[in-house]
Design a protein around this motif. Sequence first.
Motif, PDB file in Angstrom:
ATOM      1  N   LYS A   1       0.867  -1.233   0.181  1.00  0.00           N
ATOM      2  CA  LYS A   1      -0.075   0.070  -0.029  1.00  0.00           C
ATOM      3  C   LYS A   1       0.966   1.355  -0.031  1.00  0.00           C
ATOM      4  CE  LYS A   1      -3.720   2.104   2.092  1.00  0.00           C
ATOM      5  NZ  LYS A   1      -4.853   2.047   3.367  1.00  0.00           N
ATOM      6  N   LEU A   2       1.728   1.369   0.817  1.00  0.00           N
ATOM      7  CA  LEU A   2       2.998   2.361   0.785  1.00  0.00           C
ATOM      8  C   LEU A   2       3.525   2.548  -0.451  1.00  0.00           C
ATOM      9  CD1 LEU A   2       4.223   4.679   2.402  1.00  0.00           C
ATOM     10  CD2 LEU A   2       6.097   2.773   3.320  1.00  0.00           C
ATOM     11  N   TYR A   3       3.972   1.614  -1.128  1.00  0.00           N
ATOM     12  CA  TYR A   3       4.613   1.496  -2.513  1.00  0.00           C
ATOM     13  C   TYR A   3       3.808   2.202  -3.578  1.00  0.00           C
ATOM     14  CZ  TYR A   3       5.921   0.199  -6.999  1.00  0.00           C
ATOM     15  OH  TYR A   3       6.229   0.217  -8.377  1.00  0.00           O
TER      16      TYR A   3
ATOM     17  N   ILE B   1       8.535   8.806  -8.187  1.00  0.00           N
ATOM     18  CA  ILE B   1       9.925   8.796  -7.811  1.00  0.00           C
ATOM     19  C   ILE B   1      11.091   8.539  -8.931  1.00  0.00           C
ATOM     20  CG2 ILE B   1      11.581   7.709  -6.209  1.00  0.00           C
ATOM     21  CD1 ILE B   1       9.306   9.578  -4.862  1.00  0.00           C
ATOM     22  N   ASP B   2      11.842   9.068  -9.137  1.00  0.00           N
ATOM     23  CA  ASP B   2      13.073   8.678  -9.980  1.00  0.00           C
ATOM     24  C   ASP B   2      14.272   8.080  -9.541  1.00  0.00           C
ATOM     25  OD1 ASP B   2      12.098  10.326 -12.400  1.00  0.00           O
ATOM     26  OD2 ASP B   2      12.457  12.051 -11.249  1.00  0.00           O
ATOM     27  N   TYR B   3      14.475   8.270  -8.316  1.00  0.00           N
ATOM     28  CA  TYR B   3      15.649   7.542  -7.698  1.00  0.00           C
ATOM     29  C   TYR B   3      15.376   7.552  -6.214  1.00  0.00           C
ATOM     30  CZ  TYR B   3      18.281   9.430 -11.602  1.00  0.00           C
ATOM     31  OH  TYR B   3      18.501   9.380 -13.016  1.00  0.00           O
ATOM     32  N   VAL B   4      15.903   6.215  -5.590  1.00  0.00           N
ATOM     33  CA  VAL B   4      15.447   5.894  -4.065  1.00  0.00           C
ATOM     34  C   VAL B   4      17.082   5.823  -3.186  1.00  0.00           C
ATOM     35  CG1 VAL B   4      14.729   4.455  -2.400  1.00  0.00           C
ATOM     36  CG2 VAL B   4      13.393   4.658  -4.448  1.00  0.00           C
ATOM     37  N   ALA B   5      17.205   6.695  -2.403  1.00  0.00           N
ATOM     38  CA  ALA B   5      18.338   6.844  -1.638  1.00  0.00           C
ATOM     39  C   ALA B   5      18.169   6.216  -0.301  1.00  0.00           C
ATOM     40  CB  ALA B   5      18.779   7.866  -1.279  1.00  0.00           C
ATOM     41  N   ASP B   6      18.603   4.586   0.025  1.00  0.00           N
ATOM     42  CA  ASP B   6      18.159   3.936   1.181  1.00  0.00           C
ATOM     43  C   ASP B   6      18.911   4.203   2.107  1.00  0.00           C
ATOM     44  OD1 ASP B   6      17.102   1.912   2.972  1.00  0.00           O
ATOM     45  OD2 ASP B   6      17.338   0.220   1.653  1.00  0.00           O
ATOM     46  N   LEU B   7      18.899   4.790   2.925  1.00  0.00           N
ATOM     47  CA  LEU B   7      19.709   5.134   4.119  1.00  0.00           C
ATOM     48  C   LEU B   7      19.555   4.246   5.434  1.00  0.00           C
ATOM     49  CD1 LEU B   7      19.821   9.009   4.218  1.00  0.00           C
ATOM     50  CD2 LEU B   7      21.145   7.455   2.828  1.00  0.00           C
ATOM     51  N   HIS B   8      18.643   3.359   5.316  1.00  0.00           N
ATOM     52  CA  HIS B   8      18.314   2.463   6.400  1.00  0.00           C
ATOM     53  C   HIS B   8      18.647   1.224   6.056  1.00  0.00           C
ATOM     54  CE1 HIS B   8      15.158   1.683   9.886  1.00  0.00           C
ATOM     55  NE2 HIS B   8      16.388   1.227  10.018  1.00  0.00           N
TER      56      HIS B   8
ATOM     57  N   LEU C   1      15.053  -5.042   5.804  1.00  0.00           N
ATOM     58  CA  LEU C   1      14.096  -5.649   5.239  1.00  0.00           C
ATOM     59  C   LEU C   1      13.083  -4.827   4.416  1.00  0.00           C
ATOM     60  CD1 LEU C   1      13.704  -8.320   3.967  1.00  0.00           C
ATOM     61  CD2 LEU C   1      12.315  -9.128   5.997  1.00  0.00           C
ATOM     62  N   ARG C   2      12.584  -3.958   5.310  1.00  0.00           N
ATOM     63  CA  ARG C   2      11.345  -3.190   4.685  1.00  0.00           C
ATOM     64  C   ARG C   2      11.937  -2.037   3.786  1.00  0.00           C
ATOM     65  NH1 ARG C   2       9.523  -0.869  10.146  1.00  0.00           N
ATOM     66  NH2 ARG C   2       8.069  -2.854  10.142  1.00  0.00           N
ATOM     67  N   THR C   3      12.952  -1.606   3.791  1.00  0.00           N
ATOM     68  CA  THR C   3      13.435  -0.789   2.758  1.00  0.00           C
ATOM     69  C   THR C   3      13.816  -1.337   1.645  1.00  0.00           C
ATOM     70  OG1 THR C   3      15.472  -0.300   3.881  1.00  0.00           O
ATOM     71  CG2 THR C   3      14.035   1.175   4.619  1.00  0.00           C
ATOM     72  N   LYS C   4      14.585  -2.368   1.857  1.00  0.00           N
ATOM     73  CA  LYS C   4      14.951  -3.254   0.604  1.00  0.00           C
ATOM     74  C   LYS C   4      13.728  -3.593  -0.101  1.00  0.00           C
ATOM     75  CE  LYS C   4      19.238  -4.889   2.724  1.00  0.00           C
ATOM     76  NZ  LYS C   4      20.017  -6.226   3.169  1.00  0.00           N
ATOM     77  N   TYR C   5      12.727  -4.031   0.395  1.00  0.00           N
ATOM     78  CA  TYR C   5      11.524  -4.413  -0.283  1.00  0.00           C
ATOM     79  C   TYR C   5      10.929  -3.226  -0.926  1.00  0.00           C
ATOM     80  CZ  TYR C   5       6.994  -6.289  -1.427  1.00  0.00           C
ATOM     81  OH  TYR C   5       5.787  -6.345  -1.933  1.00  0.00           O
ATOM     82  N   LEU C   6      10.803  -2.042  -0.536  1.00  0.00           N
ATOM     83  CA  LEU C   6      10.550  -0.826  -1.122  1.00  0.00           C
ATOM     84  C   LEU C   6      11.316  -0.511  -2.521  1.00  0.00           C
ATOM     85  CD1 LEU C   6       9.384   1.376   1.737  1.00  0.00           C
ATOM     86  CD2 LEU C   6       7.903   0.372   0.105  1.00  0.00           C
ATOM     87  N   CYS C   7      12.675  -0.680  -2.245  1.00  0.00           N
ATOM     88  CA  CYS C   7      13.391  -0.480  -3.403  1.00  0.00           C
ATOM     89  C   CYS C   7      13.469  -1.424  -4.314  1.00  0.00           C
ATOM     90  CB  CYS C   7      15.111  -0.329  -3.002  1.00  0.00           C
ATOM     91  SG  CYS C   7      15.507   0.866  -1.920  1.00  0.00           S
TER      92      CYS C   7
END
Length: 108
Positions: free
Chosen positions: A74-76, A84-91, A94-100
């Motif tokens: 849902k968040l995605y 969104i053009d780019y994602v900077a995953d600073l965390h 698992l949660r952020t890797k899934y969104l990426c």
Amino acid sequence: MARILVIRLSAIGDVAMTIPVIYSLAIRYPQHEYIILSREFLKPLFGQMPQNVSFRGVNFSPESEYRGIKGLNKLYNQLKEMRIDYVADLHDVLRTKYLCLRFFSFRL
């Protein structure tokens, strides 16, 4: 102009350490738009940011609409509407890797 999603979801100290970096990027590259994705209660930390920085708060508590895999989907879907053009995953959890993965697996 690129739209960059910056994700940092952890504790207040970890999120606070990203503020000078994001601020410096926003000043140095004003043609880009930066969207910060973090926990809702951390929004006041980003109050003095430049005009090209916005904040998107999220709550992952057990009662939240964003808990579990359905919640992340849902968040995605809500973030995808922001184009969104780019994602900077600073965390880098698992949660952020899934969104990426969702952002960059289904691009045409």
